[in-house]
Design an enzyme around this catalytic site. Structure first.
Site, PDB file in Angstrom:
ATOM      1  N   LYS A   1      -0.152 -10.467   7.049  1.00 49.93           N
ATOM      2  CA  LYS A   1       0.119  -9.121   7.587  1.00 49.93           C
ATOM      3  C   LYS A   1       0.544  -8.197   6.441  1.00 49.93           C
ATOM      4  CE  LYS A   1       2.684  -5.777   9.684  1.00 49.93           C
ATOM      5  NZ  LYS A   1       3.593  -4.822   9.053  1.00 49.93           N
TER       6      LYS A   1
ATOM      7  N   HIS B   1      14.239  -1.672   2.929  1.00 54.32           N
ATOM      8  CA  HIS B   1      13.977  -1.103   4.263  1.00 54.32           C
ATOM      9  C   HIS B   1      15.152  -0.288   4.756  1.00 54.32           C
ATOM     10  CE1 HIS B   1      10.506  -3.825   5.788  1.00 54.32           C
ATOM     11  NE2 HIS B   1      10.230  -3.182   4.689  1.00 54.32           N
TER      12      HIS B   1
HETATM   13  C1  MEV Z   1       6.273  -6.167   6.644  1.00 57.83           C
HETATM   14  O1  MEV Z   1       5.423  -5.168   7.151  1.00 57.83           O
HETATM   15  C2  MEV Z   1       5.468  -7.116   5.792  1.00 57.83           C
HETATM   16  C3  MEV Z   1       6.247  -8.331   5.294  1.00 57.83           C
HETATM   17  O2  MEV Z   1       6.844  -9.018   6.389  1.00 57.83           O
HETATM   18  C4  MEV Z   1       5.229  -9.235   4.608  1.00 57.83           C
HETATM   19  C5  MEV Z   1       5.773 -10.603   4.220  1.00 57.83           C
HETATM   20  O3  MEV Z   1       6.720 -11.098   4.856  1.00 57.83           O
HETATM   21  O4  MEV Z   1       5.201 -11.171   3.279  1.00 57.83           O
HETATM   22  C6  MEV Z   1       7.352  -7.931   4.346  1.00 57.83           C
END
Ligand code: MEV
Length: 460
Positions: free
Chosen positions: A284, A397
């Protein structure tokens, strides 16, 4: 009683008529909502018409942020990459990764293959050997009867590459397939492939029907469907980065030694290879970057996502699309991903912003765009895993989250500055930020704030 929410002839109404029906039937304050929906119409009616005609029953536009990722060095060329995405931190993270790799050789990319696939699925009550014997004639016929559709593509170096008969009757009674492969040059090729497939299906049916030597039952062939496949494992691109492990040091907030960072990164990638729950989130993160460029360049992100996830599960288990390796003092990180995208035709030529995106990228060929998209996905993945194995992602974040709350509370520049200092080492929540801003606003200038607030206060 007639249900006012059921409408007939909706598509025949004018755009204003559709909007009026909608606001009157689904909203408490129709006039206010109508004004708001109209406020998102494009100022220039000619441009608005372009958007209205992309889809059906359009009443307004849905805005998404259009950002850019500068300094993405790919094969010694530096790009500024357009990204359309609503999630905060994504563009910032990719930018940090691009800047990091800029001084370490940048991204290397290569297109491995560019084949697209289409299928004619049909029912036929006969022996595979009979059809196989007819295949040379069928192939010839398909090439001839589709030549009016393929002429332009052939001039550009593309067209039908191969036609193969697949007997799937052991899985589904009487089920056969013509699997066709295509080269579609700089176009994504969906319309081209589907037109060729439908024509091929007609030719196949007619040809079999005309084979007098076959028993009557075998002259019957039922076309089930003819459609491209969005699974294009042979339209594949690789993006990679590498550097000596010691060059990975001193860049992460946590001050983690380079060797430890490299090992943790490699471990995180191995976990995403073996654990489907982690692989899904990992991928994702890759698609955060990929989709943003795919959308900005007017390409079909649903097709790209569907294909990417199918490819991630190609050995029967869903796994990460990227890999990392630490060997002989070198850190290597790479991604293999199928990307069926185009830089001519479709939305790329119609959407004014897609056109600008391609201009920004120097009018790339489809192969160049595949490489830019793959490098962006890898940059995104590097940034995410880097945060995860060092500081955690919430730190970055939280700052964005804080800014969103401050914007919502209409904080002044001075209030924002004070909030950033105060929350630098505290958990951000809507109520704690609201209380902080209220305190700021109610405390006379020059007086100390009665802090700490909220979570800290509740503890005592
Ligand atoms: C958040 O949009 C994407 C992440 O969760 C990807 C990952 O965990 O590698 C930060």
């Amino acid at each position: 009683m007639k249900n006012p929410k059921i409408v007939s002839g909706f598509s025949k109404k004018s755009k204003r008529g559709k909007l009026r029906w909608l606001v009157e039937n689904f909203f408490k304050h129709p006039e206010e909502v109508a004004r708001e929906l109209k406020s998102f119409w494009y100022g220039d009616p000619q441009k608005q018409k372009i958007f209205d005609e992309f889809s059906e029953n359009t009443i307004t536009n849905f805005y998404m942020p259009y950002g850019v990722l500068p300094n993405l060095k790919i094969n010694d060329e530096v790009y500024c990459v357009p990204m359309v995405i609503e999630e905060s931190s994504v563009v910032a993270a990719a930018s940090a990764a691009a800047k990091f790799w800029l001084n370490r050789g940048g991204f290397k990319t290569e297109v491995l293959t560019t084949k697209k696939v289409g299928q004619v699925h049909f029912d036929w009550k006969g022996k595979r050997k009979t059809l196989e014997a007819l295949m040379p004639k069928i192939k010839q016929l398909i090439h001839t009867e589709t030549s009016h559709i393929t002429a332009n593509m052939r001039k550009r170096g593309g067209g039908i590459l191969d036609i193969e008969l697949l007997d799937m009757s052991d899985l589904e009674p009487n089920y056969f397939q013509l699997q066709m492969t295509f080269e579609t040059c700089d176009s994504m090729g969906a319309n081209f492939i589907n037109s060729v497939l439908e024509e091929s299906a007609r030719s196949l049916k007619q040809f079999i029907g005309s084979q007098e030597q076959l028993p009557a039952e075998e002259r019957e062939l039922t076309i089930i469907m003819a459609i491209l496949s969005n699974y294009t494992p042979e339209c594949l691109v690789r993006a990679s980065v590498e550097c000596p492990i010691e060059e990975l040091g001193n860049f992460c907030d946590g001050d983690m030694p380079a060797e430890e960072f490299a090992r943790k990164f490699e471990k995180a990638l191995n976990i995403a290879r073996i654990d489907t729950y982690r692989a899904t989130t990992h991928n994702k993160g890759i698609f955060n970057g990929i989709d943003a460029v795919v959308i900005a360049t007017g390409n079909d992100f649903r097709a790209v996502e569907a294909c990417g996830h199918a490819y991630a599960a190609r050995d029967g288990k869903y796994r990460s699309l990227s890999f990392a390796e630490c060997k002989d003092g070198i850190f290597k990180f790479w991604l293999d991903i199928p990307l069926a995208v185009g830089t001519v035709g479709g939305l790329t030529a119609l959407h004014p912003m897609a056109k600008r995106s391609l201009e920004m990228l120097g009018q790339p060929s489809a192969e160049e765009l595949m490489q830019i998209i793959a490098a962006t996905g890898l940059a995104q993945n590097f940034a995410a895993v880097r945060s995860l194995v060092t500081t955690g992602i919430q730190k970055g974040h939280m700052k964005m989250h804080l800014m969103n709350i401050l914007n919502h509370l209409e904080a002044t520049e001075k209030e924002v500055k004070e909030a950033l200092v105060y929350f630098a080492d505290k958990l951000v929540s809507f109520s704690s930020v609201r209380e902080f801003i209220q305190l700021l606003r109610s405390t006379p200038e020059g007086m100390p704030l009665p802090l700490p607030i909220m979570i800290e206060r509740k503890k005592s």
